[in-house]
Design a protein around this motif. Structure first.
Motif, mmCIF file in Angstrom:
data_model
loop_
_atom_site.group_PDB
_atom_site.id
_atom_site.type_symbol
_atom_site.label_atom_id
_atom_site.label_comp_id
_atom_site.label_asym_id
_atom_site.label_seq_id
_atom_site.Cartn_x
_atom_site.Cartn_y
_atom_site.Cartn_z
ATOM 1 N N ARG A 69 0.927 -1.311 -0.156
ATOM 2 C CA ARG A 69 -0.033 0.120 -0.181
ATOM 3 C C ARG A 69 0.712 1.283 -0.216
ATOM 4 O O ARG A 69 0.505 2.287 -0.614
ATOM 5 N N VAL A 70 2.045 1.091 0.693
ATOM 6 C CA VAL A 70 2.963 2.408 0.578
ATOM 7 C C VAL A 70 4.566 1.670 0.372
ATOM 8 O O VAL A 70 4.531 0.576 0.894
ATOM 9 N N PRO A 71 5.270 2.517 -0.017
ATOM 10 C CA PRO A 71 6.735 1.787 -0.278
ATOM 11 C C PRO A 71 7.439 1.849 1.136
ATOM 12 O O PRO A 71 7.289 2.620 2.008
ATOM 13 N N VAL A 72 8.192 0.779 1.226
ATOM 14 C CA VAL A 72 9.151 0.569 2.288
ATOM 15 C C VAL A 72 10.735 1.001 2.163
ATOM 16 O O VAL A 72 11.020 0.379 1.166
ATOM 17 N N LEU A 73 11.330 1.949 2.908
ATOM 18 C CA LEU A 73 12.605 2.042 2.610
ATOM 19 C C LEU A 73 13.261 1.659 3.985
ATOM 20 O O LEU A 73 13.469 2.449 4.935
ATOM 21 N N ALA A 74 13.883 0.568 3.859
ATOM 22 C CA ALA A 74 14.581 -0.041 4.876
ATOM 23 C C ALA A 74 16.080 0.527 5.147
ATOM 24 O O ALA A 74 16.784 0.662 4.372
ATOM 25 N N GLY A 75 16.162 0.873 6.542
ATOM 26 C CA GLY A 75 17.506 1.117 6.807
ATOM 27 C C GLY A 75 18.508 0.204 6.706
ATOM 28 O O GLY A 75 18.157 -1.002 7.011
ATOM 29 N N ALA A 76 19.707 0.469 6.174
ATOM 30 C CA ALA A 76 20.370 -0.532 5.698
ATOM 31 C C ALA A 76 22.215 -0.020 5.755
ATOM 32 O O ALA A 76 22.850 -0.870 5.108
ATOM 33 N N GLY A 77 22.456 0.956 6.185
ATOM 34 C CA GLY A 77 23.836 1.569 6.122
ATOM 35 C C GLY A 77 24.578 0.601 6.981
ATOM 36 O O GLY A 77 24.421 0.172 8.369
ATOM 37 N N SER A 78 25.896 1.091 6.756
ATOM 38 C CA SER A 78 26.983 0.566 7.765
ATOM 39 C C SER A 78 28.378 1.225 7.357
ATOM 40 O O SER A 78 28.534 1.774 6.275
ATOM 41 N N ASN A 79 29.360 1.252 8.260
ATOM 42 C CA ASN A 79 30.778 1.666 8.067
ATOM 43 C C ASN A 79 31.459 0.728 7.538
ATOM 44 O O ASN A 79 32.771 1.026 7.023
ATOM 45 N N ASP A 80 31.068 -0.311 7.419
ATOM 46 C CA ASP A 80 31.956 -1.326 6.537
ATOM 47 C C ASP A 80 31.213 -1.779 5.334
ATOM 48 O O ASP A 80 30.037 -2.304 5.100
#
Length: 293
Positions: A69-80
């Motif tokens: 119903r709405v888009p999902v923007l998943a947190g996925a960052g890393s310093n590696d």
């Protein structure tokens, strides 16, 4: 893909564990109230305290409940860089539409290092990437020229940015370097009105956790050209925007949710702690000003 009011969702915990039933109900409420997208496992979601398996369990629960119903923007960052690439693949497997990624933090890479980090991610091309520039947390600032270089090299991967630099002129700089189709979302609620005036198209919001309908109405009013109404809603929400950061986030946010959502768990994971007395008083006053209590 992303515009309007997009909450950076808190993650409810109960006795230290992910409270999936509460979370799914929370996602349902957000959609019903008019949120135009969802960000699971961002900063506000306490992603820094989650092991990978739990992190993507939360993303999957969000995707399943949203049900397209709405888009999902998943947190996925890393310093590696290798971990960041693995996170993108895990987000895709969980069903996310795109990923939200900070530049490498703590390492303090050069602009060349930042570019090479994201170049390596882009070559995997698992999902579109919305950059998240928040130097106040990462001590790493993605300069507009570096963003433009990334977009020119991988236009189908780097589709937008959550800009939490607080430098409103960046909106014009980034539009000049990346083109008018590059999605620019404010990372700061209190400047979202001015950010939109400079050319932004929405906000990845902390306040929308607590006041999703008002935040959605604010963004909709601006998009419709009703700037007077947008300003009225901004003024109504402004004290709440400020109150959300009167103590370490998401302490004030979870306290506020306890006021507007009966039984919402107040648990946080160390090193985050519950909002102090002065912060709670600020939140109470802001909720009353917004007409939410």
């Amino acid at each position: 893909m992303f515009s309007g009011s997009i909450p950076a969702l808190v993650t409810p915990f109960r006795e230290g564990a992910f409270a999936e039933d509460v979370y799914r109900d929370f996602v349902e409420w957000q959609i019903a109230e008019g949120s135009k997208g969802l960000v699971p496992c961002g900063t506000t979601g306490e992603a820094a305290t989650m092991p990978s398996e739990e992190h993507f369990r939360v993303v999957r629960a969000c995707v399943e409940q949203a049900a397209g119903r709405v888009p999902v923007l998943a947190g996925a960052g890393s310093n590696d860089t290798k971990v960041a690439i693995a996170n993108v693949h895990a987000a895709k497997q969980a069903g996310a539409d795109a990923v939200l990624m900070v530049p490498p933090y703590y390492n303090r890479p050069s602009q060349e290092g930042i570019f090479r980090h994201f170049e390596a991610i882009a070559r995997e091309a698992a999902l579109p990437v919305v950059l998240y520039n928040v130097p106040g947390r990462t001590v790493t600032d993605i300069q507009p020229a570096t963003i433009a270089r990334m977009v020119m090299a991988f236009p189908d991967i780097f589709i937008g940015i959550k800009d939490a630099t607080g430098q409103l002129a960046r909106v014009s700089e980034q539009r000049s370097g990346c083109g008018a189709d590059f999605i620019q979302l404010s990372g700061n609620d209190e400047t979202a009105l001015a950010f939109n005036a400079m050319g932004g198209v929405g906000c990845i919001s902390v306040t929308a956790n607590v006041a999703p309908r008002l935040c959605a109405e604010f963004q909709a009013a601006w998009a419709a050209g009703d700037h007077r109404r947008a300003l009225e809603l901004h003024d109504r929400l402004y004290p709440l925007h400020i109150a959300m950061f009167t103590d370490a986030s998401p302490g004030p946010v979870k306290y506020a949710l306890g006021k507007v959502r009966d039984g919402f768990p107040q648990d946080l994971r160390l090193p985050m702690t519950q909002a102090g007395e002065a912060s709670r008083a600020s939140v109470d006053a802001a909720l009353a000003h917004a007409g939410l209590i």
